[in-house]
Motif scaffolding. Structure first.
Motif, mmCIF file in Angstrom:
data_model
loop_
_atom_site.group_PDB
_atom_site.id
_atom_site.type_symbol
_atom_site.label_atom_id
_atom_site.label_comp_id
_atom_site.label_asym_id
_atom_site.label_seq_id
_atom_site.Cartn_x
_atom_site.Cartn_y
_atom_site.Cartn_z
ATOM 1 N N GLN A 27 0.814 -1.210 0.000
ATOM 2 C CA GLN A 27 0.000 0.000 0.000
ATOM 3 C C GLN A 27 0.854 1.269 0.000
ATOM 4 N N TRP A 28 2.028 1.202 0.586
ATOM 5 C CA TRP A 28 2.914 2.370 0.574
ATOM 6 C C TRP A 28 3.300 2.736 -0.848
ATOM 7 N N LEU A 29 3.417 1.729 -1.711
ATOM 8 C CA LEU A 29 3.774 1.983 -3.104
ATOM 9 C C LEU A 29 2.661 2.731 -3.833
ATOM 10 N N VAL A 30 1.421 2.387 -3.547
ATOM 11 C CA VAL A 30 0.278 3.093 -4.140
ATOM 12 C C VAL A 30 0.293 4.556 -3.714
ATOM 13 N N LEU A 31 0.558 4.800 -2.441
ATOM 14 C CA LEU A 31 0.604 6.180 -1.952
ATOM 15 C C LEU A 31 1.780 6.952 -2.546
ATOM 16 N N LEU A 32 2.891 6.273 -2.763
ATOM 17 C CA LEU A 32 4.051 6.915 -3.387
ATOM 18 C C LEU A 32 3.735 7.328 -4.825
ATOM 19 N N ILE A 33 3.102 6.453 -5.563
ATOM 20 C CA ILE A 33 2.727 6.765 -6.949
ATOM 21 C C ILE A 33 1.688 7.879 -6.986
ATOM 22 N N ALA A 34 0.760 7.857 -6.032
ATOM 23 C CA ALA A 34 -0.253 8.911 -5.972
ATOM 24 C C ALA A 34 0.383 10.261 -5.662
#
Length: 71
Positions: A27-34
């Motif tokens: 989920q941290w990766l999704v937030l990073l991309i966002a």
């Protein structure tokens, strides 16, 4: 303006859906991309292209100087 209202709604829905679909581990990766989409979707891309940063520190400095708010 960073996003039009329709683009922002689509962006927000995409982030929320992908945040809950992706396993908790990533989920941290999704937030990073966002956050990349949020910060770099405006005119800062053109600034980065013109300055041609040589290392990651240069990119961080440009983003910190470009965005509004206290440092």
């Amino acid at each position: 303006m960073l996003f039009t209202s329709y683009e922002f709604i689509a962006f927000l829905l995409l982030v929320l859906v992908s945040y809950y679909v992706v396993p908790k581990k990533f989920q941290w990766l999704v937030l990073l991309i966002a956050s990349y989409g949020f910060y770099l979707s405006s005119g800062i891309k053109q600034v980065l292209v013109q300055l041609r940063p040589e290392c990651f520190r240069d990119i961080i400095a440009v983003i910190a100087l470009y965005r509004p708010g206290p440092m």
